[in-house]
Write an enzyme that holds these catalytic residues in place. Structure first.
Site, PDB file in Angstrom:
ATOM      1  N   LYS A  22      84.051  49.804  75.467  1.00 46.37           N
ATOM      2  CA  LYS A  22      83.569  50.424  74.188  1.00 46.37           C
ATOM      3  C   LYS A  22      84.565  52.181  74.606  1.00 46.37           C
ATOM      4  O   LYS A  22      84.844  52.279  73.253  1.00 46.37           O
ATOM      5  CB  LYS A  22      82.822  50.967  74.330  1.00 46.37           C
ATOM      6  N   ASN A  23      84.630  52.811  75.471  1.00 46.15           N
ATOM      7  CA  ASN A  23      84.289  53.929  75.135  1.00 46.15           C
ATOM      8  C   ASN A  23      86.042  54.621  75.133  1.00 46.15           C
ATOM      9  O   ASN A  23      86.288  55.822  75.119  1.00 46.15           O
ATOM     10  CB  ASN A  23      83.820  55.123  76.220  1.00 46.15           C
ATOM     11  N   ARG A 100      77.954  59.288  66.661  1.00 41.77           N
ATOM     12  CA  ARG A 100      78.610  60.330  67.365  1.00 41.77           C
ATOM     13  C   ARG A 100      80.715  60.261  67.603  1.00 41.77           C
ATOM     14  O   ARG A 100      80.586  61.291  67.302  1.00 41.77           O
ATOM     15  CB  ARG A 100      78.227  60.840  68.923  1.00 41.77           C
ATOM     16  N   CYS A 124      71.324  64.069  68.973  1.00 39.41           N
ATOM     17  CA  CYS A 124      70.944  62.796  69.248  1.00 39.41           C
ATOM     18  C   CYS A 124      69.956  62.720  70.822  1.00 39.41           C
ATOM     19  O   CYS A 124      69.248  63.589  70.812  1.00 39.41           O
ATOM     20  CB  CYS A 124      71.650  62.470  69.981  1.00 39.41           C
ATOM     21  N   ARG A 129      73.870  67.658  72.402  1.00 38.04           N
ATOM     22  CA  ARG A 129      75.315  66.861  72.662  1.00 38.04           C
ATOM     23  C   ARG A 129      76.371  68.209  71.253  1.00 38.04           C
ATOM     24  O   ARG A 129      76.299  67.604  70.378  1.00 38.04           O
ATOM     25  CB  ARG A 129      75.842  65.845  72.605  1.00 38.04           C
ATOM     26  N   PRO A 130      76.677  69.133  71.340  1.00 31.62           N
ATOM     27  CA  PRO A 130      77.043  70.535  70.083  1.00 31.62           C
ATOM     28  C   PRO A 130      78.825  69.621  69.948  1.00 31.62           C
ATOM     29  O   PRO A 130      79.049  69.050  71.744  1.00 31.62           O
ATOM     30  CB  PRO A 130      77.054  71.042  70.647  1.00 31.62           C
ATOM     31  N   VAL A 131      79.884  69.910  69.350  1.00 29.03           N
ATOM     32  CA  VAL A 131      80.814  69.261  69.187  1.00 29.03           C
ATOM     33  C   VAL A 131      81.640  71.252  69.183  1.00 29.03           C
ATOM     34  O   VAL A 131      82.644  71.175  69.220  1.00 29.03           O
ATOM     35  CB  VAL A 131      80.793  68.799  68.079  1.00 29.03           C
ATOM     36  N   ASP A 132      81.444  72.057  70.093  1.00 32.78           N
ATOM     37  CA  ASP A 132      81.455  73.359  69.574  1.00 32.78           C
ATOM     38  C   ASP A 132      82.922  73.618  70.200  1.00 32.78           C
ATOM     39  O   ASP A 132      83.916  74.374  70.233  1.00 32.78           O
ATOM     40  CB  ASP A 132      80.340  74.489  70.474  1.00 32.78           C
ATOM     41  N   LEU A 133      83.087  72.889  71.543  1.00 31.83           N
ATOM     42  CA  LEU A 133      84.369  72.684  72.715  1.00 31.83           C
ATOM     43  C   LEU A 133      85.156  72.567  72.066  1.00 31.83           C
ATOM     44  O   LEU A 133      86.365  72.666  72.043  1.00 31.83           O
ATOM     45  CB  LEU A 133      83.477  72.106  73.668  1.00 31.83           C
ATOM     46  N   ASP A 314      76.336  56.975  82.446  1.00 32.17           N
ATOM     47  CA  ASP A 314      76.377  55.793  81.546  1.00 32.17           C
ATOM     48  C   ASP A 314      75.496  54.841  82.762  1.00 32.17           C
ATOM     49  O   ASP A 314      75.236  53.891  81.866  1.00 32.17           O
ATOM     50  CB  ASP A 314      77.711  55.276  80.593  1.00 32.17           C
ATOM     51  N   ARG A 406      74.955  47.954  69.817  1.00 39.10           N
ATOM     52  CA  ARG A 406      76.590  49.422  70.014  1.00 39.10           C
ATOM     53  C   ARG A 406      77.350  48.898  70.934  1.00 39.10           C
ATOM     54  O   ARG A 406      78.099  49.349  71.085  1.00 39.10           O
ATOM     55  CB  ARG A 406      75.670  50.210  70.175  1.00 39.10           C
TER      56      ARG A 406
HETATM   57  C1  UD1 Z   1      81.232  60.687  75.984  1.00 42.23           C
HETATM   58  C2  UD1 Z   1      80.936  58.817  76.261  1.00 42.23           C
HETATM   59  C3  UD1 Z   1      79.528  58.855  76.984  1.00 42.23           C
HETATM   60  C4  UD1 Z   1      78.880  59.909  77.640  1.00 42.23           C
HETATM   61  C5  UD1 Z   1      79.537  60.887  77.972  1.00 42.23           C
HETATM   62  C6  UD1 Z   1      79.702  61.571  79.345  1.00 42.23           C
HETATM   63  C7  UD1 Z   1      82.258  57.721  74.017  1.00 42.23           C
HETATM   64  C8  UD1 Z   1      81.877  57.435  73.349  1.00 42.23           C
HETATM   65  N1  UD1 Z   1      81.083  58.274  75.190  1.00 42.23           N
HETATM   66  O1  UD1 Z   1      80.241  60.884  75.101  1.00 42.23           O
HETATM   67  O2  UD1 Z   1      79.100  57.432  76.962  1.00 42.23           O
HETATM   68  O3  UD1 Z   1      77.472  59.910  78.431  1.00 42.23           O
HETATM   69  O4  UD1 Z   1      81.188  60.891  77.384  1.00 42.23           O
HETATM   70  O5  UD1 Z   1      80.553  60.832  80.340  1.00 42.23           O
HETATM   71  O6  UD1 Z   1      82.903  57.903  75.412  1.00 42.23           O
HETATM   72  N2  UD1 Z   1      79.764  69.701  75.417  1.00 42.23           N
HETATM   73  C9  UD1 Z   1      78.981  70.539  74.947  1.00 42.23           C
HETATM   74  N3  UD1 Z   1      80.310  71.079  74.112  1.00 42.23           N
HETATM   75  C10 UD1 Z   1      81.203  69.839  73.256  1.00 42.23           C
HETATM   76  C11 UD1 Z   1      81.678  68.989  73.890  1.00 42.23           C
HETATM   77  C12 UD1 Z   1      80.699  68.414  74.746  1.00 42.23           C
HETATM   78  O7  UD1 Z   1      77.516  71.572  75.209  1.00 42.23           O
HETATM   79  O8  UD1 Z   1      81.759  70.513  72.151  1.00 42.23           O
HETATM   80  C13 UD1 Z   1      78.526  69.066  76.322  1.00 42.23           C
HETATM   81  C14 UD1 Z   1      77.018  67.625  76.268  1.00 42.23           C
HETATM   82  O9  UD1 Z   1      76.213  68.414  74.901  1.00 42.23           O
HETATM   83  C15 UD1 Z   1      76.915  66.995  77.319  1.00 42.23           C
HETATM   84  C16 UD1 Z   1      78.330  67.254  78.076  1.00 42.23           C
HETATM   85  O10 UD1 Z   1      78.747  68.522  76.865  1.00 42.23           O
HETATM   86  O11 UD1 Z   1      76.034  67.463  78.008  1.00 42.23           O
HETATM   87  C17 UD1 Z   1      79.205  65.974  77.947  1.00 42.23           C
HETATM   88  O12 UD1 Z   1      79.335  65.678  76.728  1.00 42.23           O
HETATM   89  P1  UD1 Z   1      81.136  64.658  76.288  1.00 42.23           P
HETATM   90  O13 UD1 Z   1      81.766  64.573  77.690  1.00 42.23           O
HETATM   91  O14 UD1 Z   1      81.168  65.897  75.647  1.00 42.23           O
HETATM   92  O15 UD1 Z   1      80.144  63.275  76.038  1.00 42.23           O
HETATM   93  P2  UD1 Z   1      81.332  62.858  74.745  1.00 42.23           P
HETATM   94  O16 UD1 Z   1      82.471  62.827  74.270  1.00 42.23           O
HETATM   95  O17 UD1 Z   1      80.254  63.285  73.895  1.00 42.23           O
END
Ligand code: UD1
Length: 427
Positions: A22-23, A100, A124, A129-133, A314, A406
């Site tokens: 899926k991922n 997300r 969530c 889980r922000p997307v700031d990065l 996961d 899902r």
């Molecule tokens: C992906 C996977 C999810 C898995 C996760 C970690 C998919 C669709 N989902 O989620 O199943 O659990 O990787 O292996 O592939 N963070 C920030 N700012 C950002 C982005 C991330 O602070 O802009 C933090 C998140 O809150 C979290 C950590 O970084 O604590 C890791 O998140 P990330 O690796 O980005 O996870 P996803 O891509 O959302």
């Protein structure tokens, strides 16, 4: 609403086919937005999240067609995604809030169309889980980003420009978004501290097949030379390592033996290492991975979740379910998400002895689990209830099955083919 009913205590024996990841599938589908030529993806799993991504791409004007049977050797679905005439640049709240990973259309839309409006995913169950990065990196590449009315409004009218992005923490989605954005940016983009999850390698391979120039695939430094145009490509999604690990735990927790057809051992080294120390046996065969726990008791083992190649977050909930029935104690530390122990109170209700202290949970094993009605708030927490239910005495009734749908294709069918007493019922 559907529920899953399990009468536990049966040891599982048989074969389970592992589907496409899926991922990996979700970013691969988003990658179609980079080209005006079709992307053919095979081995796609049949899951609710894939349907959500299909709906989102369709809203953006992508023509998504399902193309009959899979090529030999692949069991999953085959989709052709044709983004020749994208008609919209808006990823609406109704779809993003469901999943997300919808935010993965941001990089591709922005780099090809010069504009994207994507709903902010918001919180969530497993953390903020922000997307700031993602956004900071796109700004470094020259995007002008405004957050308004709950949306990310991103513009790059003259295209994105290559630069040196160093992520301050490992982010899977962030790496994927920037990798896709960089393929059509001007000049060279270097992504430092990139996530190394196999799904990113799979995405990079597909992007290369589409015409991208990427070096360092599989490492934490990805170098991308932007190209003017991406082309047509065919790509088969790699097998799901989390589905593999989950069914390995199912074999272990029930004292059974399952052949995981199509599974790849090299994708789950860390999981195999930990489960081997627990007392689970693995044999890599020509058709897949044979997992068994036929001799002796399980042993409590400590673990910490980490970015790949460490133990995946996961798989944490599933591992915890296993530890509730192992001999001795286990300390499980979650380092990726701040709130990923929601399965603990539900496992308590089934008789588990777990004590959470901050980011760690101490599991005292040797518990006789008993079936109970349970409810979970995310995908992996839900499946940990299924695993506990398979080992428990009596009946477990799992609510909110949509979480399972899902990420697990035909879960009850796959488990019952191995002798589990499990069925989907209407509440
Ligand atoms: C992906 C996977 C999810 C898995 C996760 C970690 C998919 C669709 N989902 O989620 O199943 O659990 O990787 O292996 O592939 N963070 C920030 N700012 C950002 C982005 C991330 O602070 O802009 C933090 C998140 O809150 C979290 C950590 O970084 O604590 C890791 O998140 P990330 O690796 O980005 O996870 P996803 O891509 O959302």
């Amino acid at each position: 609403m559907d529920q899953i009913k399990i009468r536990g205590g049966k040891s599982l024996h048989g074969t389970i086919h592992i589907g496409g990841a899926k991922n990996a599938a979700l970013p691969l589908m988003a990658a179609c937005l980079l080209s005006d030529q079709p992307l053919n993806l095979s081995n796609l799993p049949h899951l609710a999240d894939i349907a959500t991504m299909t709906n989102l791409l369709t809203e953006l004007g992508v023509n998504v067609s399902m193309n009959g049977a899979a090529p030999a050797g692949y069991a999953g679905r085959v989709f052709t995604l044709d983004a020749k005439k994208t008609t919209d640049i808006i990823a609406p709240y109704e779809l993003v809030r469901k999943m997300r990973a919808s935010v993965l259309v941001l990089g591709p839309l922005l780099t090809r169309q010069g504009r994207a409006r994507v709903s902010l995913p918001g919180g969530c169950a497993i953390g903020t889980r922000p997307v700031d990065l993602h956004l900071k990196a796109l700004e470094q590449m020259g995007a002008v980003i405004e957050l308004k009315e709950g949306y990310i409004d991103a513009k790059a009218e003259n295209g994105l420009k290559g630069c040196h992005v160093i992520f301050p923490m490992v982010t899977v989605g962030g790496t994927e978004n920037i990798l896709m954005a960089a393929t059509l940016a001007q000049g060279e983009t270097v992504i430092g501290n990139a996530a190394r999850e196999p799904e990113i390698g799979d995405l990079a391979k597909c992007l290369v097949a589409m015409g991208a120039k990427i070096e360092g695939i599989g490492t934490d430094t990805l170098k991308v030379q932007g190209v003017k145009k991406m082309n047509q490509a065919d790509h088969a999604v790699l097998p799901d390592r989390i589905e593999t690990g989950t069914y390995a735990v199912a074999a272990a927790i029930t004292g059974g033996e399952i052949l995981l057809k199509g599974a790849r051992l090299d994708l789950i080294d860390a999981v195999v290492d930990v489960l081997s120390r627990v007392g689970v046996e693995f044999e890599d065969t020509d058709t897949g991975l044979r997992v068994s726990r036929t001799n002796g008791n399980l042993k409590g083992v400590d673990l910490m979740t980490e970015p790949y190649p460490g133990f995946p977050t996961d798989m944490q909930a599933q591992f915890m379910a296993l530890m509730t029935v192992a001999d001795g104690a286990s300390m499980i530390t979650e380092t990726i998400f701040e709130n990923r122990f929601m399965h603990v109170p539900e496992l308590h209700r089934m008789g588990a002895d777990i004590n959470v202290q901050g980011r760690s949970a101490i599991v005292r094993g040797n518990q006789k689990l008993s079936g109970a009605p349970v409810m979970a708030t995310d995908l992996r927490a839900s499946v940990s209830m299924v695993l506990a239910g398979l080992a428990a005495e009596g009946e477990t009734l799992i609510n909110r099955v949509y979480h399972l749908d899902r990420g697990y294709e035909r879960l009850e069918e796959k488990l019952s083919a191995c002798g589990a007493d499990i069925e989907r019922v209407q509440a």
